[in-house]
Every structure is written in structure tokens, then in C-alpha cells.
Design a protein around this motif. Structure first.
Motif, PDB file in Angstrom:
ATOM      1  N   VAL A  12       0.840  -1.212   0.000  1.00 27.82           N
ATOM      2  CA  VAL A  12       0.000   0.000   0.000  1.00 27.82           C
ATOM      3  C   VAL A  12       0.868   1.254   0.000  1.00 27.82           C
ATOM      4  O   VAL A  12       0.586   2.230  -0.723  1.00 27.82           O
ATOM      5  CB  VAL A  12      -0.946  -0.026   1.213  1.00 27.82           C
ATOM      6  CG1 VAL A  12      -1.697   1.291   1.347  1.00 27.82           C
ATOM      7  CG2 VAL A  12      -1.941  -1.172   1.096  1.00 27.82           C
ATOM      8  N   ALA A  13       1.951   1.242   0.778  1.00 27.50           N
ATOM      9  CA  ALA A  13       2.828   2.409   0.817  1.00 27.50           C
ATOM     10  C   ALA A  13       3.499   2.648  -0.537  1.00 27.50           C
ATOM     11  O   ALA A  13       3.626   3.801  -0.986  1.00 27.50           O
ATOM     12  CB  ALA A  13       3.887   2.225   1.902  1.00 27.50           C
ATOM     13  N   GLU A  14       3.919   1.570  -1.196  1.00 26.94           N
ATOM     14  CA  GLU A  14       4.532   1.726  -2.524  1.00 26.94           C
ATOM     15  C   GLU A  14       3.513   2.245  -3.535  1.00 26.94           C
ATOM     16  O   GLU A  14       3.844   3.077  -4.396  1.00 26.94           O
ATOM     17  CB  GLU A  14       5.105   0.385  -2.987  1.00 26.94           C
ATOM     18  CG  GLU A  14       6.307  -0.087  -2.199  1.00 26.94           C
ATOM     19  CD  GLU A  14       7.549   0.723  -2.489  1.00 26.94           C
ATOM     20  OE1 GLU A  14       7.518   1.591  -3.383  1.00 26.94           O
ATOM     21  OE2 GLU A  14       8.578   0.503  -1.813  1.00 26.94           O
ATOM     22  N   LEU A  15       2.283   1.756  -3.471  1.00 27.61           N
ATOM     23  CA  LEU A  15       1.251   2.257  -4.387  1.00 27.61           C
ATOM     24  C   LEU A  15       0.994   3.746  -4.159  1.00 27.61           C
ATOM     25  O   LEU A  15       0.841   4.525  -5.115  1.00 27.61           O
ATOM     26  CB  LEU A  15      -0.036   1.461  -4.197  1.00 27.61           C
ATOM     27  CG  LEU A  15      -0.038   0.030  -4.735  1.00 27.61           C
ATOM     28  CD1 LEU A  15      -1.328  -0.678  -4.357  1.00 27.61           C
ATOM     29  CD2 LEU A  15       0.130   0.029  -6.243  1.00 27.61           C
ATOM     30  N   LEU A  16       0.930   4.149  -2.889  1.00 29.32           N
ATOM     31  CA  LEU A  16       0.762   5.580  -2.599  1.00 29.32           C
ATOM     32  C   LEU A  16       1.942   6.392  -3.128  1.00 29.32           C
ATOM     33  O   LEU A  16       1.760   7.476  -3.709  1.00 29.32           O
ATOM     34  CB  LEU A  16       0.619   5.782  -1.087  1.00 29.32           C
ATOM     35  CG  LEU A  16      -0.752   5.543  -0.471  1.00 29.32           C
ATOM     36  CD1 LEU A  16      -0.663   5.590   1.040  1.00 29.32           C
ATOM     37  CD2 LEU A  16      -1.757   6.573  -0.973  1.00 29.32           C
ATOM     38  N   ALA A  17       3.153   5.865  -2.944  1.00 31.93           N
ATOM     39  CA  ALA A  17       4.332   6.587  -3.429  1.00 31.93           C
ATOM     40  C   ALA A  17       4.327   6.712  -4.949  1.00 31.93           C
ATOM     41  O   ALA A  17       4.650   7.773  -5.501  1.00 31.93           O
ATOM     42  CB  ALA A  17       5.598   5.857  -2.955  1.00 31.93           C
ATOM     43  N   LEU A  18       3.930   5.639  -5.638  1.00 29.39           N
ATOM     44  CA  LEU A  18       3.868   5.699  -7.102  1.00 29.39           C
ATOM     45  C   LEU A  18       2.815   6.699  -7.574  1.00 29.39           C
ATOM     46  O   LEU A  18       3.033   7.443  -8.533  1.00 29.39           O
ATOM     47  CB  LEU A  18       3.571   4.303  -7.659  1.00 29.39           C
ATOM     48  CG  LEU A  18       4.704   3.280  -7.559  1.00 29.39           C
ATOM     49  CD1 LEU A  18       4.220   1.910  -8.008  1.00 29.39           C
ATOM     50  CD2 LEU A  18       5.899   3.725  -8.392  1.00 29.39           C
ATOM     51  N   SER A  19       1.673   6.726  -6.907  1.00 27.07           N
ATOM     52  CA  SER A  19       0.616   7.663  -7.304  1.00 27.07           C
ATOM     53  C   SER A  19       1.046   9.105  -7.084  1.00 27.07           C
ATOM     54  O   SER A  19       0.798   9.980  -7.919  1.00 27.07           O
ATOM     55  CB  SER A  19      -0.664   7.365  -6.513  1.00 27.07           C
ATOM     56  OG  SER A  19      -1.135   6.056  -6.771  1.00 27.07           O
ATOM     57  N   VAL A  20       1.708   9.355  -5.932  1.00 29.27           N
ATOM     58  CA  VAL A  20       2.161  10.718  -5.653  1.00 29.27           C
ATOM     59  C   VAL A  20       3.272  11.115  -6.627  1.00 29.27           C
ATOM     60  O   VAL A  20       3.319  12.251  -7.133  1.00 29.27           O
ATOM     61  CB  VAL A  20       2.632  10.824  -4.190  1.00 29.27           C
ATOM     62  CG1 VAL A  20       3.286  12.171  -3.934  1.00 29.27           C
ATOM     63  CG2 VAL A  20       1.447  10.641  -3.245  1.00 29.27           C
ATOM     64  N   GLY A  72      -2.264  14.403  -6.164  1.00 29.71           N
ATOM     65  CA  GLY A  72      -2.205  14.942  -4.823  1.00 29.71           C
ATOM     66  C   GLY A  72      -2.377  13.852  -3.780  1.00 29.71           C
ATOM     67  O   GLY A  72      -2.764  12.718  -4.100  1.00 29.71           O
ATOM     68  N   PRO A  73      -2.115  14.158  -2.510  1.00 27.97           N
ATOM     69  CA  PRO A  73      -2.234  13.128  -1.467  1.00 27.97           C
ATOM     70  C   PRO A  73      -3.639  12.542  -1.363  1.00 27.97           C
ATOM     71  O   PRO A  73      -3.797  11.326  -1.240  1.00 27.97           O
ATOM     72  CB  PRO A  73      -1.844  13.882  -0.192  1.00 27.97           C
ATOM     73  CG  PRO A  73      -1.062  15.046  -0.653  1.00 27.97           C
ATOM     74  CD  PRO A  73      -1.615  15.431  -1.982  1.00 27.97           C
ATOM     75  N   VAL A  74      -4.666  13.389  -1.433  1.00 28.98           N
ATOM     76  CA  VAL A  74      -6.035  12.895  -1.297  1.00 28.98           C
ATOM     77  C   VAL A  74      -6.428  12.059  -2.510  1.00 28.98           C
ATOM     78  O   VAL A  74      -7.031  10.981  -2.382  1.00 28.98           O
ATOM     79  CB  VAL A  74      -7.011  14.081  -1.101  1.00 28.98           C
ATOM     80  CG1 VAL A  74      -8.442  13.567  -0.998  1.00 28.98           C
ATOM     81  CG2 VAL A  74      -6.642  14.867   0.146  1.00 28.98           C
ATOM     82  N   ALA A  75      -6.087  12.520  -3.708  1.00 33.10           N
ATOM     83  CA  ALA A  75      -6.410  11.753  -4.913  1.00 33.10           C
ATOM     84  C   ALA A  75      -5.661  10.426  -4.929  1.00 33.10           C
ATOM     85  O   ALA A  75      -6.223   9.383  -5.303  1.00 33.10           O
ATOM     86  CB  ALA A  75      -6.067  12.571  -6.155  1.00 33.10           C
ATOM     87  N   ALA A  76      -4.382  10.430  -4.525  1.00 32.87           N
ATOM     88  CA  ALA A  76      -3.621   9.178  -4.468  1.00 32.87           C
ATOM     89  C   ALA A  76      -4.206   8.229  -3.437  1.00 32.87           C
ATOM     90  O   ALA A  76      -4.308   7.019  -3.678  1.00 32.87           O
ATOM     91  CB  ALA A  76      -2.161   9.482  -4.131  1.00 32.87           C
ATOM     92  N   LEU A  77      -4.611   8.773  -2.306  1.00 29.30           N
ATOM     93  CA  LEU A  77      -5.227   7.936  -1.279  1.00 29.30           C
ATOM     94  C   LEU A  77      -6.532   7.327  -1.777  1.00 29.30           C
ATOM     95  O   LEU A  77      -6.806   6.144  -1.563  1.00 29.30           O
ATOM     96  CB  LEU A  77      -5.468   8.772  -0.018  1.00 29.30           C
ATOM     97  CG  LEU A  77      -5.922   8.033   1.240  1.00 29.30           C
ATOM     98  CD1 LEU A  77      -4.855   7.057   1.674  1.00 29.30           C
ATOM     99  CD2 LEU A  77      -6.209   9.031   2.352  1.00 29.30           C
ATOM    100  N   GLY A  78      -7.342   8.132  -2.477  1.00 31.45           N
ATOM    101  CA  GLY A  78      -8.590   7.605  -3.023  1.00 31.45           C
ATOM    102  C   GLY A  78      -8.353   6.514  -4.059  1.00 31.45           C
ATOM    103  O   GLY A  78      -9.065   5.507  -4.096  1.00 31.45           O
ATOM    104  N   ARG A  79      -7.337   6.699  -4.898  1.00 26.67           N
ATOM    105  CA  ARG A  79      -7.042   5.686  -5.918  1.00 26.67           C
ATOM    106  C   ARG A  79      -6.599   4.366  -5.264  1.00 26.67           C
ATOM    107  O   ARG A  79      -7.018   3.282  -5.662  1.00 26.67           O
ATOM    108  CB  ARG A  79      -5.954   6.195  -6.853  1.00 26.67           C
ATOM    109  CG  ARG A  79      -5.601   5.231  -7.978  1.00 26.67           C
ATOM    110  CD  ARG A  79      -4.533   5.838  -8.870  1.00 26.67           C
ATOM    111  NE  ARG A  79      -5.037   7.015  -9.560  1.00 26.67           N
ATOM    112  CZ  ARG A  79      -5.761   6.970 -10.686  1.00 26.67           C
ATOM    113  NH1 ARG A  79      -6.046   5.801 -11.240  1.00 26.67           N
ATOM    114  NH2 ARG A  79      -6.175   8.081 -11.250  1.00 26.67           N
ATOM    115  N   VAL A  80      -5.735   4.459  -4.253  1.00 27.05           N
ATOM    116  CA  VAL A  80      -5.236   3.249  -3.600  1.00 27.05           C
ATOM    117  C   VAL A  80      -6.356   2.534  -2.850  1.00 27.05           C
ATOM    118  O   VAL A  80      -6.472   1.301  -2.895  1.00 27.05           O
ATOM    119  CB  VAL A  80      -4.069   3.605  -2.653  1.00 27.05           C
ATOM    120  CG1 VAL A  80      -3.688   2.400  -1.798  1.00 27.05           C
ATOM    121  CG2 VAL A  80      -2.880   4.078  -3.452  1.00 27.05           C
ATOM    122  N   VAL A  81      -7.196   3.290  -2.151  1.00 27.47           N
ATOM    123  CA  VAL A  81      -8.312   2.675  -1.420  1.00 27.47           C
ATOM    124  C   VAL A  81      -9.284   2.004  -2.379  1.00 27.47           C
ATOM    125  O   VAL A  81      -9.824   0.927  -2.102  1.00 27.47           O
ATOM    126  CB  VAL A  81      -9.019   3.743  -0.555  1.00 27.47           C
ATOM    127  CG1 VAL A  81     -10.329   3.214   0.006  1.00 27.47           C
ATOM    128  CG2 VAL A  81      -8.111   4.183   0.587  1.00 27.47           C
TER     129      VAL A  81
END
Length: 313
Positions: A176-184, A189-198
Motif C-alpha cells: 500500500v505504501a509503494e502504491l501511494l508513493a507511485l501515485s504521488v 495529490g495526497p487525497v487523490a492518491a489515497l482515493g485511488r489506492v483505497v
């Protein structure tokens, strides 16, 4: 009064009743405010979604049982709470286990588990009574002991649920952390990346991040939402991750580097835990060698000589 007057009076009463009934039907059919607002909050469950615990009123038999035995169970739960205490600890463990219930509901579950143990012990006492070996005092003590064991076993099981869920979170965390890092790093943005990962992942950590995302989309600041996640979790690694994200968002530091570093820390911690577990299991692996393989080897080595000496003597 004339028949026309009676007819007018009855007609007026009937019309008033129809108006009141129609007004009530209109009020019932009108969707409540929560149903009109929640569809626009994508991460908050809608009122019509199925919940884990169905309403007892939906089943008449369960509603009747709850009406009869509910006050007794609630009173017993209050007694267990007064005897055991530790409501704050239980509430924290319920949160860490991901269980959507209150401390009082958990105490009721403890009473139910205790009653199951009491019933098993009572059945054992009944069988002994039928065989003519019953001792009323011993049976009563065994039943009370079984009730206490059932209550304490439910508390133990809650701790096991917490540990099992936290192990699953640690397993999911690096991915999950790697997916968030790749999205960012890709420019979100942090919220959009968080929404995509969730949206793209599933699991216990994704569920916790979904709660954070829901809080952010309902007006909570990003840093405050992650601070609440850090305070609720019992894992130091996840707590550092949430605090790191909150600080990175508030101070504007590169979030992708923070997430990559967090994922690397979790992987290193997993490797260290695996090495420590292997070192502990190494001693246990010697048990069958020492107590099973070695005696059999000695027996095969010395038994023929022992038999030969016996025949010679």
C-alpha cells in the motif's frame, strides 16, 4: 339532528382522516436527510447498505427473545463491567480489531460466551446426576468456573483478533505504501492518491485508510485525519507512517520519499522478525531430534548387541 347533518359530519370526519393518512404517507415516503446527502459522500456507507449486525426488529422471534432476555443480559453485562473494569482498554482493542461495536455490546457477548460454558458444565453435571455420581456443590462450582472461563476466553479471543488483524496490516503495508508513493510520484495529490489506492486495494489497512479518506472528504484536515489514525492504531510502524504523512502534507516535504522510506522500514522490520522467529523455532526443531530420532538411533545401534549378549549368557 337531521340525516343531512349526520352525513355532513361523518363526511367531514372521513375527509379529515383521509387527509391525515395521506399526509402521514407523504412524510414516510419522503427520504430522510441522511439518504439525500450520503450518496454524495462516496466513502461513507449509505443507510440502505447491509450492516454486519441486522436489526433485531426485522425478525419477530429474535425481537421477542431480545425483549425477554435483553434486560437480564444488559444487567449481567453491567455486572461484568463492574467486576472486570478496563473499559478504555477494551474500547481501544475493539478499535484495533476493527470491530464495529461498543464496550457494552462486547460485555454482552462475554456474558453469552459465559452462558455457553455454563450450559456445557450443566450438561456434564446432568449426565453425572443420571449416572448416580452427582455432587450438587461440585456441579455448582464447576458451572460457575465454566461461566468465568467463558467470559475470560472471549476477552482472550479479542486480543487474538487484534494480533491477527495487525499481522495482516503489516503484510499489506509495504504494498500500500509503494502504491501511494507511485501515485504521488506520478503527479497526483495526497487525497487523490489515497482515493485511488483505497479504491484499487482491499484489506484491513485499506479499510483504515478508507476511514481516513472519508474524514478528509467530510471536511477534516489531512494532517488531523492521519493524526487520528496514528492515535488509534497499536502498531508503531503504522503510527510512524501516519505521522510522517501528516507532517509531509503540513510542511510540504516530498511525500513520495517519505512513503518509500516507510515501506523500506516495514520490509526491514519484517525480515528482522522472520530471523528472530527462526532463531526461536530452532530450539523447538531440536525437540523431535533429541527425544525421537536420537533414542531410535541408539536403540537400533545397541539392540542387536544386547540380544547377542543375552543369547551368549
Amino acid at each position: 339532528m337531521s340525516p343531512a347533518t349526520w352525513g355532513m359530519l361523518l363526511g367531514g370526519l372521513a375527509g379529515l382522516g383521509l387527509v391525515l393518512a395521506g399526509r402521514r404517507v407523504f412524510v414516510i415516503r419522503r427520504p430522510p436527510l441522511a439518504q439525500r446527502v450520503l450518496p454524495y459522500l462516496r466513502d461513507v456507507p449509505s443507510p440502505g447498505a447491509p450492516t454486519r449486525y441486522a436489526d433485531l426488529d426485522a425478525d419477530p422471534s429474535r425481537s421477542a427473545i431480545a425483549g425477554v432476555f435483553g434486560p437480564v443480559l444488559r444487567s449481567a453485562a453491567d455486572t461484568v463491567e463492574r467486576v472486570l473494569g478496563g473499559a478504555r482498554s477494551v474500547e481501544r482493542r475493539l478499535t484495533r480489531a476493527g470491530l464495529d461495536r461498543t464496550v457494552h455490546e462486547f460485555r454482552i457477548e462475554q456474558v453469552q460466551w459465559g452462558l455457553v460454558g455454563f450450559a456445557i458444565a450443566a450438561a456434564w453435571g446432568l449426565l453425572r446426576a443420571l449416572s448416580g455420581q452427582a455432587s450438587p456443590l461440585l456441579t455448582l462450582l464447576v458451572c460457575l468456573f465454566a461461566f468465568v472461563v467463558g467470559v475470560l476466553f472471549r476477552d482472550n479471543w479479542l486480543s487474538s483478533q487484534v494480533k491477527s488483524r495487525e499481522r495482516r496490516i503489516l503484510t499489506e503495508f509495504p504494498t500500500v505504501a509503494e502504491l501511494l508513493a507511485l501515485s504521488v510520484a506520478a503527479g497526483e495529490g495526497p487525497v487523490a492518491a489515497l482515493g485511488r489506492v483505497v479504491q484499487r486495494s482491499g484489506g484491513e489497512l485499506s479499510r483504515d485508510l478508507g476511514v481516513v479518506l472519508a474524514a478528509i472528504r467530510t471536511g477534516e484536515p489531512v494532517g488531523a485525519a492521519f493524526d487520528q489514525m496514528a492515535a488509534a492504531t497499536g502498531l508503531p510502524l503504522v503510527s510512524r507512517f501516519a505521522q510522517g504523512v501528516a507532517i509531509a502534507v503540513e510542511r510540504g516535504t516530498p511525500l513520495a520519499d517519505v512513503l518509500h522510506a516507510q515501506a523500506g522500514d516495514v520490509r526491514d522490520a519484517g525480515r528482522r522478525e522472520l530471523i528472530e522467529l527462526a532463531a526461536r523455532r530452532e530450539v523447538l526443531m531440536m525437540v523431535p531430534v533429541v527425544f525421537l530420532v536420537l533414542p531410535i538411533t541408539i536403540l537400533f545401534a545397541f539392540w542387536p548387541g544386547w540380544v547377542g549378549l543375552s543369547l551368549t549368557v
